[in-house]
Design a protein around this motif. Structure first.
Motif, short mmCIF file in Angstrom:
data_model
loop_
_atom_site.label_atom_id
_atom_site.label_comp_id
_atom_site.label_asym_id
_atom_site.label_seq_id
_atom_site.Cartn_x
_atom_site.Cartn_y
_atom_site.Cartn_z
N GLY A 152 24.55 6.82 -14.23
CA GLY A 152 23.13 7.22 -14.58
C GLY A 152 22.54 9.00 -14.22
O GLY A 152 22.55 9.55 -15.16
N SER A 153 22.04 8.52 -13.23
CA SER A 153 22.03 10.36 -12.94
C SER A 153 22.51 11.02 -12.38
O SER A 153 22.50 11.98 -11.82
CB SER A 153 20.31 10.65 -12.60
OG SER A 153 20.50 9.93 -10.93
N LYS A 154 23.58 10.77 -11.63
CA LYS A 154 25.24 11.04 -10.99
C LYS A 154 25.99 11.52 -11.82
O LYS A 154 26.70 11.60 -13.07
CB LYS A 154 25.45 9.90 -9.71
CG LYS A 154 24.04 9.98 -9.21
CD LYS A 154 23.74 10.80 -7.67
CE LYS A 154 23.06 11.00 -7.05
NZ LYS A 154 22.60 12.03 -6.26
N PHE A 155 26.46 12.31 -11.62
CA PHE A 155 27.28 13.43 -12.21
C PHE A 155 28.91 13.92 -11.14
O PHE A 155 28.79 14.11 -10.32
CB PHE A 155 27.28 14.35 -12.14
CG PHE A 155 25.97 14.85 -13.57
CD1 PHE A 155 26.32 14.99 -14.83
CD2 PHE A 155 24.93 14.61 -13.30
CE1 PHE A 155 25.87 14.79 -15.67
CE2 PHE A 155 23.74 15.37 -13.76
CZ PHE A 155 24.43 14.96 -15.85
N GLU A 178 26.08 11.28 -24.03
CA GLU A 178 25.31 11.76 -22.22
C GLU A 178 25.61 12.66 -22.37
O GLU A 178 24.67 14.03 -21.67
CB GLU A 178 25.26 10.36 -21.35
CG GLU A 178 24.64 9.15 -22.03
CD GLU A 178 23.14 9.57 -21.66
OE1 GLU A 178 22.12 9.75 -20.82
OE2 GLU A 178 22.27 8.98 -22.50
N ALA A 179 26.98 13.26 -22.16
CA ALA A 179 27.38 14.39 -21.85
C ALA A 179 26.97 15.79 -23.13
O ALA A 179 26.93 16.93 -22.34
CB ALA A 179 29.13 14.33 -22.22
N SER A 216 23.19 15.46 -8.33
CA SER A 216 22.11 14.93 -9.71
C SER A 216 22.03 16.09 -10.43
O SER A 216 23.05 16.71 -9.86
CB SER A 216 21.15 15.15 -8.59
OG SER A 216 20.16 16.27 -7.68
N PHE A 217 21.20 16.08 -11.28
CA PHE A 217 21.59 17.09 -12.31
C PHE A 217 21.15 18.58 -11.33
O PHE A 217 21.52 19.75 -12.21
CB PHE A 217 20.96 17.31 -13.46
CG PHE A 217 20.99 17.47 -14.28
CD1 PHE A 217 21.32 17.89 -15.21
CD2 PHE A 217 20.20 18.89 -14.64
CE1 PHE A 217 21.66 19.14 -16.25
CE2 PHE A 217 19.50 19.75 -15.56
CZ PHE A 217 21.21 20.12 -16.23
N GLU A 218 20.18 18.64 -10.38
CA GLU A 218 19.66 20.05 -10.30
C GLU A 218 20.66 20.28 -9.40
O GLU A 218 20.92 21.52 -8.57
CB GLU A 218 18.80 19.74 -9.03
CG GLU A 218 16.95 19.48 -10.08
CD GLU A 218 17.14 18.02 -10.36
OE1 GLU A 218 17.71 17.46 -10.22
OE2 GLU A 218 16.50 17.88 -11.79
N GLU A 219 21.49 19.57 -8.16
CA GLU A 219 22.36 20.00 -7.51
C GLU A 219 24.17 20.23 -8.21
O GLU A 219 24.75 21.50 -7.73
CB GLU A 219 22.88 18.76 -6.44
CG GLU A 219 22.08 18.05 -5.42
CD GLU A 219 22.12 16.91 -4.86
OE1 GLU A 219 21.70 16.35 -4.02
OE2 GLU A 219 22.78 15.67 -5.79
#
Length: 453
Positions: free
Chosen positions: A426-429, A381-382, A443-446
């Motif tokens: 999930g979709s959070k980093f 995933e990374a 989020s990915f966009e953030e």
């Protein structure tokens, strides 16, 4: 115990940060070279000895690194020749190649070899290393880069005007303000030697005059007398030792001094054209100055001579130079091919920018964000996220081993990597800013927005 490895004197290793800074300077130069219409070429690092020898004067020839012939390099040498220890004769038999001393002579060779394929006037730039067996000191190395721009096939003085603008354009982009572009003319130096009755000692006269800022008036006069220049000649040349004023005022003084020399008057006309037009067009941050003591490259310069001095207060030699050569290609059989060119001293420019703290911080920025390695379960995933970030031109990497977290953070700290992704859920980093200590879930966009900001 094995001895500690070393490198030859006058050479250097470059760290990643140093390479990034050098590449920054080169990229600025390259962008301006191409903006001005110059095309890139490259030539071999070594040439046939006959191409280089005899082109730089006796002193220059001594500084050329010779390459031993491969195999049995003593094969062509007799035992009698070995006994005589005639190094000049011996060198020609054991060494047929040499490392290039500069880029100008190889360029002249290139033009002659490719004259049927070149469109003239030919504007070329070349950024490659050269080698000189010189005594290493601050700003002077045995291996260093030259960054040259030349035009061949045109006698137009507008080329000199353009080269002054090119210098100014590059140094302005580098933030190097207050650089002085010194200009003189070989014809003026010849005219001065003529009016003082020392035409046969032109080289001795100009080499001594060129040292005025180093050894002073008394030192220059002493050297000239030692070279056979008379006291009467020195009296005539006295005004040059206190030559001041604006460019126009200096040109007027020269007009009086050289009123009986046609060669000298032609040099004044050429300088007046260049200086007048540069003044009318204006420079951004550089200063143009007429320096009658400037006498570099007299073995091949025939017209304008340039030398660039760093801003006041910087203890450094010239950071650039060049000039007009009317028949450089003539040494290889192509007559009447006039050219003019300039060179940038990459290594010295680097040292000046470093001293003045002018390198942008972003230049040495390598990796922007590091993903910690929490084992095989998260690696896939990374790497997916890392690939997506790289597609957004964000410099990203993952620590390769599932080492202790402290060790991975220490790696980020030592590499000056500001952002660290600690976890993916999930979709959070989970993103940590190592500078501020702030830690957030994004989020990915953030994530992209945070890193890019």
């Amino acid at each position: 115990m094995a001895s500690k490895p070393s490198i030859p004197k006058g050479t250097r290793d470059f760290s990643p940060a140093e390479v990034a800074k050098r590449n920054y300077i080169i990229s600025v130069m390259r962008s301006h070279f191409e903006k001005f219409g110059y095309q890139p070429i490259e030539t071999p690092s070594f040439e046939n000895s006959e191409t280089l020898m005899g082109k730089y004067g006796e002193e220059g020839d001594r500084l050329i690194f010779k390459i031993l012939n491969s195999g049995d390099y003593l094969d062509k040498v007799t035992s009698e020749e070995l006994q005589t220890i005639n190094y000049k004769k011996l060198t020609s038999k054991i060494s047929e190649k040499a490392l290039r001393y500069d880029l100008t002579v190889p360029f002249a060779r290139y033009v002659v070899q490719n004259q049927n394929d070149i469109v003239f006037p030919f504007k070329r730039y070349q950024i490659q290393p050269v080698w000189r067996a010189d005594r290493p000191q601050k700003g002077r190395f045995r291996e260093f880069y030259q960054c040259d721009a030349d035009v061949v096939g045109s006698t137009s003085l507008w080329q000199e005007v353009e080269l002054v603008q090119l210098y100014d354009s590059v140094f302005t982009s580098l933030g190097l303000n207050g650089v002085t572009i010194k200009i003189n003319n070989r014809k003026i130096l010849s005219g001065i030697a003529e009016v003082i009755g020392a035409s046969d000692k032109l080289i001795d006269f100009t080499v001594a005059l060129d040292k005025l800022d180093k050894i002073g008036e008394d030192g220059v006069k002493k050297e000239m007398i030692e070279k056979g220049i008379s006291e009467i000649a020195l009296e005539k040349v006295q005004p040059l030792f206190s030559f001041s004023g604006t460019i126009q005022e200096k040109l007027e003084k020269l007009s009086g001094l050289l009123s009986t020399s046609e060669e000298g008057k032609k040099g004044i006309e050429e300088l007046r054209f260049i200086c007048d037009n540069v003044t009318k067009l204006g420079l951004q941050q550089s200063i143009l100055d007429l320096d009658v003591t400037l006498a570099r490259g007299l073995n091949y310069y025939t017209g304008a001579i340039f030398e660039v001095a760093p801003p006041a207060g910087i203890a450094m030699g010239s950071i650039g130079g060049g000039g007009r050569y009317d028949d450089l290609t003539g040494i290889f059989g192509l007559k009447d091919m006039s050219g003019v060119g300039i060179s940038f001293g990459l290594d010295r420019i680097y040292l000046v920018l470093e001293e003045l703290n002018l390198f942008p911080e972003a230049v040495t920025t390598s990796t922007q964000v590091l993903f910690l390695n929490f084992g095989e379960n998260q690696c896939f995933e990374a790497v997916k996220s890392i690939t997506a970030l790289r597609n957004q031109n964000i410099k990203t990497e993952m620590y390769p081993d599932a080492a202790k977290i402290d060790k991975q953070f220490k790696y980020a700290e030592r590499r000056n990597i500001r952002f660290v992704v600690k976890e993916i859920e999930g979709s959070k980093f989970t993103l940590k800013d190592t500078q501020t200590g702030e830690q957030v879930k994004v989020s990915f966009e953030e994530l992209i927005a945070k890193i890019s900001k």
